[in-house]
Design an enzyme around this catalytic site. Structure first.
Site, PDB file in Angstrom:
ATOM      1  N   GLU A 161     -22.987  -8.521  11.159  1.00  0.00           N
ATOM      2  CA  GLU A 161     -22.531  -9.891  11.409  1.00  0.00           C
ATOM      3  C   GLU A 161     -22.373 -10.004  12.914  1.00  0.00           C
ATOM      4  OE1 GLU A 161     -22.444 -12.016   9.175  1.00  0.00           O
ATOM      5  OE2 GLU A 161     -22.558 -10.709   7.442  1.00  0.00           O
TER       6      GLU A 161
ATOM      7  N   CYS B 143     -16.714 -16.236  15.709  1.00  0.00           N
ATOM      8  CA  CYS B 143     -18.167 -16.093  15.588  1.00  0.00           C
ATOM      9  C   CYS B 143     -18.797 -17.366  15.064  1.00  0.00           C
ATOM     10  CB  CYS B 143     -18.482 -14.937  14.657  1.00  0.00           C
ATOM     11  SG  CYS B 143     -17.718 -15.114  13.046  1.00  0.00           S
TER      12      CYS B 143
HETATM   13  P1  NAP Z   1     -18.328  -5.629  20.259  1.00  0.00           P
HETATM   14  O1  NAP Z   1     -17.966  -5.293  21.630  1.00  0.00           O
HETATM   15  O2  NAP Z   1     -19.754  -5.602  19.889  1.00  0.00           O
HETATM   16  O3  NAP Z   1     -17.493  -4.627  19.351  1.00  0.00           O
HETATM   17  C1  NAP Z   1     -17.536  -4.715  17.973  1.00  0.00           C
HETATM   18  C2  NAP Z   1     -17.040  -3.423  17.365  1.00  0.00           C
HETATM   19  O4  NAP Z   1     -17.973  -2.381  17.658  1.00  0.00           O
HETATM   20  C3  NAP Z   1     -15.707  -2.959  17.946  1.00  0.00           C
HETATM   21  O5  NAP Z   1     -14.944  -2.373  16.924  1.00  0.00           O
HETATM   22  C4  NAP Z   1     -16.126  -1.907  18.946  1.00  0.00           C
HETATM   23  O6  NAP Z   1     -15.136  -0.962  19.193  1.00  0.00           O
HETATM   24  C5  NAP Z   1     -17.271  -1.282  18.202  1.00  0.00           C
HETATM   25  N1  NAP Z   1     -18.158  -0.501  19.041  1.00  0.00           N
HETATM   26  C6  NAP Z   1     -18.636  -0.796  20.257  1.00  0.00           C
HETATM   27  N2  NAP Z   1     -19.450   0.195  20.679  1.00  0.00           N
HETATM   28  C7  NAP Z   1     -19.444   1.147  19.729  1.00  0.00           C
HETATM   29  C8  NAP Z   1     -20.059   2.413  19.581  1.00  0.00           C
HETATM   30  N3  NAP Z   1     -20.848   2.913  20.514  1.00  0.00           N
HETATM   31  N4  NAP Z   1     -19.824   3.116  18.461  1.00  0.00           N
HETATM   32  C9  NAP Z   1     -19.027   2.631  17.485  1.00  0.00           C
HETATM   33  N5  NAP Z   1     -18.410   1.426  17.579  1.00  0.00           N
HETATM   34  C10 NAP Z   1     -18.621   0.692  18.676  1.00  0.00           C
HETATM   35  O7  NAP Z   1     -17.774  -7.046  19.839  1.00  0.00           O
HETATM   36  P2  NAP Z   1     -16.310  -7.643  20.065  1.00  0.00           P
HETATM   37  O8  NAP Z   1     -16.163  -7.885  21.521  1.00  0.00           O
HETATM   38  O9  NAP Z   1     -15.278  -6.833  19.381  1.00  0.00           O
HETATM   39  O10 NAP Z   1     -16.419  -8.993  19.287  1.00  0.00           O
HETATM   40  C11 NAP Z   1     -17.005 -10.131  19.814  1.00  0.00           C
HETATM   41  C12 NAP Z   1     -18.389 -10.342  19.289  1.00  0.00           C
HETATM   42  O11 NAP Z   1     -18.391 -10.226  17.881  1.00  0.00           O
HETATM   43  C13 NAP Z   1     -18.908 -11.717  19.588  1.00  0.00           C
HETATM   44  O12 NAP Z   1     -20.206 -11.613  20.070  1.00  0.00           O
HETATM   45  C14 NAP Z   1     -18.855 -12.429  18.266  1.00  0.00           C
HETATM   46  O13 NAP Z   1     -19.807 -13.457  18.112  1.00  0.00           O
HETATM   47  C15 NAP Z   1     -19.062 -11.335  17.303  1.00  0.00           C
HETATM   48  N6  NAP Z   1     -18.419 -11.637  16.021  1.00  0.00           N
HETATM   49  C16 NAP Z   1     -19.191 -11.884  14.948  1.00  0.00           C
HETATM   50  C17 NAP Z   1     -18.602 -12.173  13.737  1.00  0.00           C
HETATM   51  C18 NAP Z   1     -19.423 -12.444  12.504  1.00  0.00           C
HETATM   52  O14 NAP Z   1     -18.856 -12.487  11.409  1.00  0.00           O
HETATM   53  N7  NAP Z   1     -20.705 -12.646  12.603  1.00  0.00           N
HETATM   54  C19 NAP Z   1     -17.212 -12.208  13.632  1.00  0.00           C
HETATM   55  C20 NAP Z   1     -16.465 -11.964  14.757  1.00  0.00           C
HETATM   56  C21 NAP Z   1     -17.084 -11.674  15.948  1.00  0.00           C
HETATM   57  P3  NAP Z   1     -14.331  -0.964  20.592  1.00  0.00           P
HETATM   58  O15 NAP Z   1     -13.558  -2.219  20.628  1.00  0.00           O
HETATM   59  O16 NAP Z   1     -13.486   0.245  20.478  1.00  0.00           O
HETATM   60  O17 NAP Z   1     -15.354  -0.876  21.665  1.00  0.00           O
END
Ligand code: NAP
Length: 676
Positions: A258, A297
């Protein structure tokens, strides 16, 4: 306030963060509020704990057992919301935002609990679809079943909804019968950890069902295989990085993504400024930009409006957005709190600058806005920022740049077809909304944009009062989207549970299918009963037990009487010549409902007994007309049994009505409630 040491729960034990833990700042004060970082991850032990302790315990329960567990959990969390609210303010979330995250997560758990009991069996095997006849004689049949995956579900969640994000994945996972390892985003992990503790403290989940990694996951991905599944929510960049892990590709580990999305909102051409739909559009666009400070999102990012109404839209929106009160999230009057962190605010500003290369800023100056009740320089505050793109056909950045904050771009369209083209320029989105009362506009947009969207949300004056909103994914409805949105699909009722189960085609004789599925399949051997089944209690009835009734002749007097008595004087029952001219009938025939009534007369046991009520019929088919002089008989077989409560259960009977030649005249499923 003391700095929160955010712990991890690994293989049944809590671990404090290690020396490398990262400080996490309060979104409002900028002070360090927590330290997050997993001290060490022993992947093998964690996976063994999930697969050898949690998995078997969950799988020993039926779908209904797990659904009841979810309901109890939702009730428990409902009683423990306050500490979650109190802590969540530090993420910048307002009281209204808490309703989406905390109450929304609990609500989703309730829905899965309820759907699990209503739409899944009180059994270990989920039957997916009907029996397929694979042979002429009927001795070789097929059907699909779904069973919980034997691995672990790794949930990687985004920062914006620490509670909802956890529960909307956990509820379907547990309902399916899979253990989970949850990895919340670091910047809001302190809220997720509290919610996780509550779930654990409830004592409702079997040992091994859940684990929590606060911080990095080490090389966990390298340990996963095809029985595991990853459910990821976050940015497209992170999803790509994780999906491309060699072990994930090699092990064909399912990966539900997602991701971010450039969601559109279309103002219909019929929605002139004086129409209610115009006002609804302005109101909802304002809400979408400001709820969770635009960190959603599903938030509207591109506002697609008739070019002729551009001025009116800009004026109304600017006025509304200019009046939004930004500040201390604990203050009830605050409409928009802070972003999750100052570094995230910088990221949003950078992306807003990219959008500004193709669009003019209409309102929201990040250097000049007031923050009430908090220090603007310390917290991660921003004003709502609206841009206007004058040439959306030539533009590319506005269709591709997600500023994950209170940012949206308004753009004009010529006609509905053009609006659809612009909406689809998001290249795959979670949701698009349309504000119209015109069915033709709604249909044209649905036909042209549905394949680019996971959800289409229509709103107008008729649905406005009860409408749940553009930005709210609902547990009943699919959440996800094609292309840029990740190609994943969560929720959508039992569809969302199916991800955590393997669908398997089962082929064999009717008896084998009955034995595997626990539901009687026509053609299977009949089980021998002891007397009339309506005289026996729920627990004494066996699947496959069958009664054959006596025969009853249908006379012309019966048909005439039934026609007069009920008022159903359809010509096929009363007019020989007209009936014979009808391609379906040889002449006058008995009413279908007469046959059902006579069938009941043949099998019902009149005296008070364990059968408490007839609650309905399913799948009724009339297959062969019954003429005067024909003799019908009924055959009833116990097809499926489902406990409903301590007092009674539902028995689903397969009923066949045959004539004197053995031809099947009607077939249906009869539902009765039977005392336990
Ligand atoms: P993100 O930076 O991509 O992180 C998402 C998750 O991935 C976090 O738990 C992060 O952990 C983890 N992660 C990052 N690098 C990783 C790795 N190398 N190995 C394992 N896990 C890793 O996104 P975010 O900043 O939390 O959220 C914002 C984004 O999410 C936006 O782009 C938004 O559009 C999207 N989003 C989508 C939805 C949907 O339902 N489609 C819902 C909400 C948000 P850490 O925080 O520890 O780095």
């Amino acid at each position: 306030m003391d700095v929160i040491e955010v712990e991890s729960f690994l293989a049944g034990q809590w671990f404090a963060p290690g020396p490398d833990a990262r400080p996490v700042e309060s979104a409002v004060t900028g002070e360090t509020i927590a330290r997050v970082g997993c001290p060490r991850i022993d992947c093998g032990t964690m996976l063994d704990y999930a697969k050898e302790v949690g998995g078997p315990k969950l799988r020993s329960m039926t779908f209904h057992d797990r659904a009841r567990m979810l309901k109890a959990l939702a009730l428990y969390l409902n009683d423990h919301r306050q500490p979650l609210y109190d802590l969540s303010f530090s993420t910048g979330a307002t009281r209204k935002d808490h309703l989406i995250d905390i109450d929304g997560g609990i609500g989703a758990t309730f829905v899965f609990a309820s759907k699990g009991r209503r739409e899944m069996p009180d059994a270990h095997v989920y039957l997916d679809g009907p029996v397929e006849r694979l042979s002429r004689g009927g001795s070789f049949l097929g059907r699909h079943i779904a069973m919980p995956r034997r691995g672990v579900a790794l949930h990687i969640n985004a920062f914006n909804f620490p509670v909802w994000g956890m529960l909307e994945k956990l509820a379907p996972t547990l309902l399916a019968g899979m253990p989970a390892i949850i990895k919340p985003a670091t910047s809001s992990a302190y809220v997720a950890e509290l919610a996780f503790r509550q779930i654990l403290d409830s004592g409702l989940l079997p040992e091994g069902a859940i684990q929590l990694i606060s911080g990095g996951i080490g090389d966990l991905l390298d340990f996963l295989d095809g029985q595991d599944i990853i459910s990821f929510t976050g940015s497209a960049d992170t999803a790509l990085k994780l999906k491309a892990t060699h072990a994930i590709l090699e092990g064909a580990v399912p990966f539900i993504a997602e991701q971010d999305s450039l969601n559109a909102a279309v103002l219909g051409a019929d929605a002139a400024p004086e129409e209610p739909e115009f006002g609804l559009f302005i109101k909802e666009a304002t809400r979408e930009m400001t709820v969770k400070a635009g960190q959603k999102c599903t938030a509207m990012r591109r506002l697609i409006v008739p070019a002729t109404r551009m001025q009116a839209v800009i004026e109304s929106l600017s006025e509304r957005l200019g009046a939004v009160r930004v500040g201390d999230p604990t203050d009830e009057r605050t409409q928009m709190g802070a972003l999750i962190s100052k570094s995230h605010r910088s990221d949003v500003l950078e992306r807003a600058d990219m959008i500004a290369t193709e669009a003019e800023r209409i309102c929201g100056d990040p250097m000049k806005f007031s923050v009430r009740g908090a220090d603007r320089s310390k917290g991660a505050f921003l004003p709502p920022m609206l841009f206007h793109c004058a040439d959306p056909d030539a533009a590319s950045t506005v269709h591709a740049t997600e500023a994950f904050g209170p940012v949206a771009t308004v753009m004009g369209y010529r006609d509905t077809a053009h609006a659809a083209v612009l909406a689809n320029r998001g290249n795959g989105s979670l949701v698009a909304s349309v504000f119209t009362r015109c069915g033709d506009i709604a249909r044209e947009l649905a036909l042209e944009t549905a394949s680019y969207h996971g959800r289409l949300y229509f709103n107008n004056r008729d649905s406005a009062t009860e409408s749940t909103g553009h930005g709210s994914p609902l547990p009943h409805m699919v959440h996800g989207g094609p292309g840029r949105a990740g190609g994943g699909e969560e929720q959508g009722g039992i569809r969302g549970v199916a991800h955590y189960m393997q669908r398997t085609a089962i082929q064999g004789s009717p008896d084998i299918l009955t034995a595997v599925g626990g539901v009687w399949v026509p053609g299977s051997l009949e089980a021998k009963g002891r007397g009339h089944p309506f005289r026996r209690r729920f627990g004494n009835l066996d699947i496959g037990e069958t009664i054959h009734t006596a025969k009853r002749e249908i006379t012309i007097e019966d048909i005439n009487h039934f026609a007069e008595f009920t008022g159903d004087r359809f010509y096929a029952h009363l007019d020989e010549e007209a009936a014979a001219a009808n391609p379906f009938f040889p002449g006058r025939v008995a009413h279908g409902y007469l046959l059902l009534s006579f069938a009941a007369g043949l099998f019902v046991e009149p005296s008070p007994g364990p059968v408490l009520a007839n609650t309905g019929l399913d799948s009724l088919r009339f297959m062969q007309p019954v003429s005067p002089g024909d003799r019908i008989a009924a055959q009833l077989t116990v097809k499926q049994k489902t406990i409903r409560n301590d007092d009674y259960g539902e028995v689903r009977w397969h009923v066949t009505l045959t004539n004197q030649n053995g031809d099947v005249c009607a077939e249906y499923e009869l539902l009765t409630m039977v005392a336990r």
